[in-house]
Design a protein around this motif. Sequence first.
Motif, PDB file in Angstrom:
ATOM      1  N   LEU A  57       0.979  13.463   4.655  1.00 44.43           N
ATOM      2  CA  LEU A  57       2.038  12.546   4.235  1.00 44.43           C
ATOM      3  C   LEU A  57       2.205  11.366   5.185  1.00 44.43           C
ATOM      4  O   LEU A  57       3.180  10.631   5.087  1.00 44.43           O
ATOM      5  N   ASN A  66       6.336  15.079  -7.492  1.00 44.86           N
ATOM      6  CA  ASN A  66       5.347  14.640  -6.526  1.00 44.86           C
ATOM      7  C   ASN A  66       4.494  15.813  -6.043  1.00 44.86           C
ATOM      8  O   ASN A  66       4.994  16.734  -5.400  1.00 44.86           O
ATOM      9  N   TYR A 118      11.816  12.770  -6.073  1.00 46.70           N
ATOM     10  CA  TYR A 118      10.554  12.589  -5.357  1.00 46.70           C
ATOM     11  C   TYR A 118       9.808  13.900  -5.116  1.00 46.70           C
ATOM     12  O   TYR A 118       8.587  13.910  -5.002  1.00 46.70           O
ATOM     13  N   THR A 119      10.543  15.015  -5.022  1.00 39.67           N
ATOM     14  CA  THR A 119       9.872  16.297  -4.768  1.00 39.67           C
ATOM     15  C   THR A 119       9.422  16.980  -6.049  1.00 39.67           C
ATOM     16  O   THR A 119       8.312  17.514  -6.121  1.00 39.67           O
ATOM     17  N   LEU A 167       9.099  16.955   6.530  1.00 41.17           N
ATOM     18  CA  LEU A 167       7.739  17.066   5.995  1.00 41.17           C
ATOM     19  C   LEU A 167       6.926  15.812   6.276  1.00 41.17           C
ATOM     20  O   LEU A 167       5.735  15.895   6.619  1.00 41.17           O
ATOM     21  N   SER A 168       7.538  14.641   6.135  1.00 44.19           N
ATOM     22  CA  SER A 168       6.811  13.384   6.341  1.00 44.19           C
ATOM     23  C   SER A 168       6.361  13.216   7.784  1.00 44.19           C
ATOM     24  O   SER A 168       5.347  12.562   8.053  1.00 44.19           O
ATOM     25  N   TYR A 182       5.128   7.419   2.157  1.00 45.34           N
ATOM     26  CA  TYR A 182       6.053   8.423   2.693  1.00 45.34           C
ATOM     27  C   TYR A 182       6.774   7.914   3.932  1.00 45.34           C
ATOM     28  O   TYR A 182       7.851   8.421   4.272  1.00 45.34           O
ATOM     29  N   ASP A 191       2.100  15.737  -3.783  1.00 44.88           N
ATOM     30  CA  ASP A 191       1.886  15.721  -2.332  1.00 44.88           C
ATOM     31  C   ASP A 191       3.003  16.449  -1.593  1.00 44.88           C
ATOM     32  O   ASP A 191       2.744  17.233  -0.670  1.00 44.88           O
ATOM     33  N   VAL A 192       4.257  16.190  -2.006  1.00 49.21           N
ATOM     34  CA  VAL A 192       5.386  16.852  -1.360  1.00 49.21           C
ATOM     35  C   VAL A 192       5.378  18.343  -1.675  1.00 49.21           C
ATOM     36  O   VAL A 192       5.645  19.180  -0.802  1.00 49.21           O
ATOM     37  N   ILE A 246      12.618  16.111   3.375  1.00 52.15           N
ATOM     38  CA  ILE A 246      11.633  15.033   3.196  1.00 52.15           C
ATOM     39  C   ILE A 246      11.287  14.397   4.540  1.00 52.15           C
ATOM     40  O   ILE A 246      10.104  14.143   4.838  1.00 52.15           O
TER      41      ILE A 246
END
Length: 315
Positions: A53, A292, A288-289, A46-47, A58, A294-295, A43
């Motif tokens: 993100l 989600n 969250y993944t 990726l953020s 995020y 977006d993730v 996370i």
Amino acid sequence: MDNDTTPHGFILLGFSDNPRLEIILFMVVSIFYMITLVGNITIIFLSHTDSHLHTPMYFFLTQLSFLDLCFTTSCIPQMLVHLWGPDKTISYLGCAAQLYIFLGLGAAECVLLLVMAFDRYVAVCRPLHYAVIMHPKLCQKLVFLVWVSGIFGTLVQSPTTMKLPFCHHHQVDDFVCEVPALIRLACGDTHINELQISVIGSIFLMIPLLLILVSYAQIAKAVLTIQSKEGRSKAFRTCSSHLLVVFLFYCSVTAVYIQPRSHFSQRGGKFLTLFYTVVTPTLNPLIYTLRNKDVKGALKRLFGKDRMDREELRA
């Protein structure tokens, strides 16, 4: 009973009376810790690397992942060593350091979850003004407040806890050096410490939880006014992950810290400690993944880019 106010170390009992359970817990905790490391590092990566993100949501999620990494690393490696072998000792300085870090990060996470709830409130209830309200400088100030709150929380409670007149056997009936377990170890008067933990619990647990619930009550009203089914579904997905994380964290922590000397806390507290130190930080990135888009999209773009780079190199 004899006491020693400046012990050389402590014995973290855990489940030392059940070696078979310790072996099972060692394997389970090891697996959960690896998932925690991989999930939260993913996370954070990726953020920072995916431009899609680079939003306040995020940014705060990255802070939560970093907090979870530090929170678990402050206690799980030592926990695994104690589960694996017969030696359950921890030095006085090691116990103090763990308590300071553990309590500070826990207090910071309570405030961060409140900040994330405020971010979701603005996103759902004030969507047209979201970019103006949640500008980068405000986000940075809120994160600064989170870390300052953690430092304040640990500096208020930790020093007085470590100065308690501990019983001579120095056996802590827990996996980690945390406030309720150390209060139970004290042979002297602990009324001031219990008052402190009640005040700190109100500031960092009950008040943030109340404000989070108020925020989500307002969010629920706003969601009900959305006409389109797709819009309501998107708003629900945006908030449900955070609300689930809040529920898992606050329920377990509150049960342990609300009555530090209670019979329930002494017997069931160890399992709750395992839950919020091992299970919750593992579930956070999964929640969250898995929920989600977006993730998920960022992961697809990351692996898609890697495949394209490999194909270009082959060509």
